[in-house]
Design a protein around this motif. Structure first.
Motif, PDB file in Angstrom:
ATOM      1  N   CYS A 124       0.846  -1.192   0.000  1.00 57.75           N
ATOM      2  CA  CYS A 124       0.000   0.000   0.000  1.00 57.75           C
ATOM      3  C   CYS A 124       0.882   1.242   0.000  1.00 57.75           C
ATOM      4  O   CYS A 124       1.998   1.222   0.508  1.00 57.75           O
ATOM      5  N   SER A 141      -3.525  -0.794  -2.072  1.00 55.65           N
ATOM      6  CA  SER A 141      -4.345   0.425  -2.081  1.00 55.65           C
ATOM      7  C   SER A 141      -3.443   1.652  -2.071  1.00 55.65           C
ATOM      8  O   SER A 141      -2.363   1.634  -1.483  1.00 55.65           O
ATOM      9  N   GLY A 155     -10.222  -0.998   0.107  1.00 51.52           N
ATOM     10  CA  GLY A 155      -9.521  -1.886  -0.798  1.00 51.52           C
ATOM     11  C   GLY A 155     -10.081  -3.271  -0.764  1.00 51.52           C
ATOM     12  O   GLY A 155     -11.102  -3.517  -0.155  1.00 51.52           O
ATOM     13  N   ALA A 158      -7.765  -0.155  -3.894  1.00 60.14           N
ATOM     14  CA  ALA A 158      -8.499   1.114  -3.858  1.00 60.14           C
ATOM     15  C   ALA A 158      -7.563   2.261  -4.212  1.00 60.14           C
ATOM     16  O   ALA A 158      -6.357   2.189  -3.995  1.00 60.14           O
TER      17      ALA A 158
END
Length: 182
Positions: A124, A141, A155, A158
């Protein structure tokens, strides 16, 4: 090194690249200071890494890893669980509450705050964001300039852009329709 700007302006023009490497060495000003009778004081580094030079990108990358590992160790000492402390990048300031878990390959940029119990999945990227307590950021994400409060799951995969605000509605705000008979 610590010196006045006047001293530095006086000594820099006297430096020479007449050495085996053909390079200018700022440390040569120590001899110039001593020649003028200026007191030279030393300090002992805690680790040899503190005084290592950087002459190429490989050396720079190695020292960056050392720095990132030091940040990871500080986070773990504060109670943050890291899946792999060697695979964390903090490019700014990361503040974490209690019981935070960060998986591998995560990047934190700018000012990032993770509330208590936050879980960040692998790979992430979180930038300039505040993630509220108990939130889960799922794998891959990208979160930029977001405030997430409450029990949010974000997510996987995302992408939250700057200005995003997320919050969970309190249960009392949810209206339930009565079931209609068939």
């Amino acid at each position: 090194m610590a010196m006045t700007s006047a001293q530095l302006k006086r000594w820099l023009p006297q430096l020479s690249a007449e050495n085996a490497q053909g390079e200018y060495y700022l440390t040569d000003v120590i001899a110039l200071a001593a020649a003028e009778g200026i007191k030279v004081c030393t300090a002992q580094p805690v680790s040899a890494v503190e005084v290592e030079g950087v002459n190429n990108r490989a050396q720079m990358a190695r020292l960056e890893r050392v720095y990132q590992r030091q940040l990871a160790d500080k986070l773990m000492a504060q109670g943050v669980a890291l899946a792999d402390p060697e695979r964390l990048d903090v490019r700014g300031r990361l503040t974490c509450g209690h019981d935070v878990f960060i998986d591998v390959g995560c990047v934190f940029e700018g000012e990032v705050e993770l509330g208590e119990g936050v879980r960040v999945g692998p790979y992430c990227v979180i930038k300039n964001s505040t993630i509220g307590a108990q939130s889960v950021i799922d794998t891959h994400s990208v979160i930029d300039g977001t405030v997430a409060a409450g029990l949010n799951q974000i997510g996987p995969f995302a992408r939250l852009r700057p200005g995003t605000r997320m919050a969970v509605k309190p249960r009392s705000a949810i209206l339930l329709k009565p079931k209609t008979p068939m």
